[in-house]
Design a protein around this motif. Structure first.
Motif, mmCIF file in Angstrom:
data_model
loop_
_atom_site.group_PDB
_atom_site.id
_atom_site.type_symbol
_atom_site.label_atom_id
_atom_site.label_comp_id
_atom_site.label_asym_id
_atom_site.label_seq_id
_atom_site.Cartn_x
_atom_site.Cartn_y
_atom_site.Cartn_z
ATOM 1 N N GLY A 243 -0.285 14.511 -42.355
ATOM 2 C CA GLY A 243 0.074 14.318 -40.951
ATOM 3 C C GLY A 243 0.682 12.962 -40.686
ATOM 4 N N LYS A 244 0.423 12.437 -39.475
ATOM 5 C CA LYS A 244 1.052 11.198 -39.041
ATOM 6 C C LYS A 244 0.480 9.957 -39.710
ATOM 7 N N PHE A 245 -0.615 10.115 -40.474
ATOM 8 C CA PHE A 245 -1.205 8.971 -41.161
ATOM 9 C C PHE A 245 -0.742 8.870 -42.616
ATOM 10 N N ALA A 246 0.170 9.740 -43.049
ATOM 11 C CA ALA A 246 0.570 9.790 -44.456
ATOM 12 C C ALA A 246 1.182 8.469 -44.907
ATOM 13 N N SER A 247 0.813 8.013 -46.140
ATOM 14 C CA SER A 247 1.351 6.766 -46.704
ATOM 15 C C SER A 247 2.791 6.965 -47.156
ATOM 16 N N THR A 248 3.642 5.961 -46.884
ATOM 17 C CA THR A 248 5.046 5.977 -47.310
ATOM 18 C C THR A 248 5.433 4.574 -47.756
ATOM 19 N N ASP A 249 6.688 4.399 -48.191
ATOM 20 C CA ASP A 249 7.158 3.072 -48.589
ATOM 21 C C ASP A 249 7.836 2.328 -47.443
ATOM 22 N N THR A 250 7.740 2.871 -46.238
ATOM 23 C CA THR A 250 8.333 2.245 -45.055
ATOM 24 C C THR A 250 7.222 2.029 -44.029
ATOM 25 N N ALA A 251 7.036 0.811 -43.567
ATOM 26 C CA ALA A 251 5.897 0.575 -42.673
ATOM 27 C C ALA A 251 6.048 -0.716 -41.888
ATOM 28 N N PHE A 252 5.444 -0.705 -40.702
ATOM 29 C CA PHE A 252 5.215 -1.924 -39.934
ATOM 30 C C PHE A 252 3.791 -2.398 -40.220
ATOM 31 N N THR A 253 3.601 -3.699 -40.326
ATOM 32 C CA THR A 253 2.271 -4.270 -40.513
ATOM 33 C C THR A 253 2.045 -5.337 -39.455
ATOM 34 N N GLY A 254 0.815 -5.792 -39.349
ATOM 35 C CA GLY A 254 0.505 -6.845 -38.393
ATOM 36 C C GLY A 254 -0.974 -6.917 -38.114
ATOM 37 N N ARG A 255 -1.312 -7.589 -37.027
ATOM 38 C CA ARG A 255 -2.709 -7.782 -36.640
ATOM 39 C C ARG A 255 -2.845 -7.572 -35.145
ATOM 40 N N VAL A 256 -3.881 -6.845 -34.722
ATOM 41 C CA VAL A 256 -4.155 -6.614 -33.307
ATOM 42 C C VAL A 256 -5.142 -7.670 -32.829
ATOM 43 N N VAL A 257 -4.800 -8.343 -31.722
ATOM 44 C CA VAL A 257 -5.647 -9.405 -31.179
ATOM 45 C C VAL A 257 -5.765 -9.225 -29.666
ATOM 46 N N ASP A 258 -6.735 -9.927 -29.072
ATOM 47 C CA ASP A 258 -6.852 -9.920 -27.621
ATOM 48 C C ASP A 258 -6.124 -11.126 -27.045
#
Length: 352
Positions: A243-258
């Protein structure tokens, strides 16, 4: 200069006069007085206010509040955060039903009740009309399971789009008063007892086998047992991998903060192709980890519009944490296929 003198005299005059005008009253939740709740005073109507309240009071142990105010027209809002039956915070809120309140002297506001946000538009039952039954698992009746009533199957009988929800008693039994109509029922018991959230492996989950249920006016419908079973880890992993959580070689990364830069765990990050960011997102990340880190996998490069939310599915509920990517004014980010792009810190805020 003259204006400042006039304002100073007006303020000083009010401060020096006896406190003989303002509002007082009582806040309730159901029929119980609501202690430690906030009463906020605004000068304008509407719940989406971008300014701080004009004045704030806190209710005492009997739900009473009192505020000294100069004569004028005011809008009163009652609010409280408290722990709900599922152990999680819930938001209680209501506008004073007689807003705006005209203050000429000491005004006594009629008591008014707060309601749980996200459920204030619940169904109004018809007299003597209800469904009742039991939730049963492999080991027998299930105590503390949540039984959900949905109006349709559009959301797959998942998420916070339910119309009503009740918890089973020690015998696994439930009763839900309803207006006459047709409904779909589901039941879940999560390990932490919470009402919302995707079921995890080992949690109990089930859909009533004879949906939809017709509920005639003035009748209490006795249902067959609503059976639940443990969520299977292998099936869950397979479903996510496809589904929508499938791993691929294209991705955004980062960190969620308040807003203070503190890491926020358990936040889903979304990617939309439409800059309006409405409807179902094209891609969804796994929840952010304890350090707030996330990875949002994509199948194609392009321009995506990025948002974040502590739950997915259904309308926003007060208490949720939400945010959007702030790297561009349109909340968009570009990526080429086969690359990973860091979005840096993605800030979320709590919604009332």
């Amino acid at each position: 200069m003259r204006l400042w003198v006039i304002l100073a005299v007006a303020v000083l005059g009010w401060a020096c006069t006896p406190n003989d005008s303002g509002v007082e009253g009582t806040l309730l939740f159901g029929e119980r007085p609501l202690a430690d709740a906030q009463v906020e005073i605004y000068l304008k109507s509407g719940q989406d206010r971008s300014v701080a309240p004009f004045a704030v009071a806190v209710t005492d142990e009997r739900g009473r509040y009192r505020l000294d105010l100069p004569p004028g027209r005011y809008y009163l809002i009652g609010k409280k955060r408290e722990e709900g039956e599922d152990g999680r915070d819930r938001m209680l809120m209501a506008e004073c039903p007689i807003n705006p309140v005209e203050v000429k002297g000491r005004e006594r506001v009629p008591p008014f009740g707060l309601r749980e946000m996200g459920r204030g538009a619940g169904l109004v039952p018809d007299p003597g009309t209800a469904v009742q039954g039991r939730v049963v698992g492999e080991a027998g009746p299930v105590e503390g399971a949540w039984v959900y009533v949905y109006m349709n199957e559009d959301a797959g009988l998942m998420g916070p789009s339910y119309a009503e929800a009740v918890r089973t008693d020690a015998a696994g039994s439930f009763r839900i008063p309803l207006p006459a109509g047709s409904y779909y029922l589901a039941a879940r018991q999560r390990g932490d007892g919470s009402r919302l959230g995707e079921p995890a492996p080992g949690d109990l989950n089930g859909v009533y086998g004879k949906n939809p249920v017709a509920v005639p006016l003035g009748q209490e419908v006795e249902l067959e047992d609503l059976r639940v079973a443990a969520v299977d880890l292998d099936n869950r992993v397979l479903r996510r991998s496809e589904g929508k959580f499938a791993s691929t070689d294209t991705a955004f990364t980062g960190r969620v903060v308040d807003g203070q830069g503190r890491s926020q765990a358990g936040i889903y990050v979304f990617a939309y192709l439409d800059r309006r960011m409405v409807g179902k997102p094209t891609y969804i990340s796994e929840p952010s980890d304890a350090q707030g880190r996330f990875i949002l996998y994509l199948t194609e490069g392009g321009t995506y519009y990025i948002g974040a939310r502590s739950r997915f599915g259904g309308p926003l509920e007060p208490g949720e944490r939400v945010g959007t990517y702030a790297g561009r004014a349109d909340r968009g980010a570009d990526i080429e296929r086969g690359t990973q792009v860091s979005l840096g810190d993605l800030r979320v805020r709590e919604v009332w």
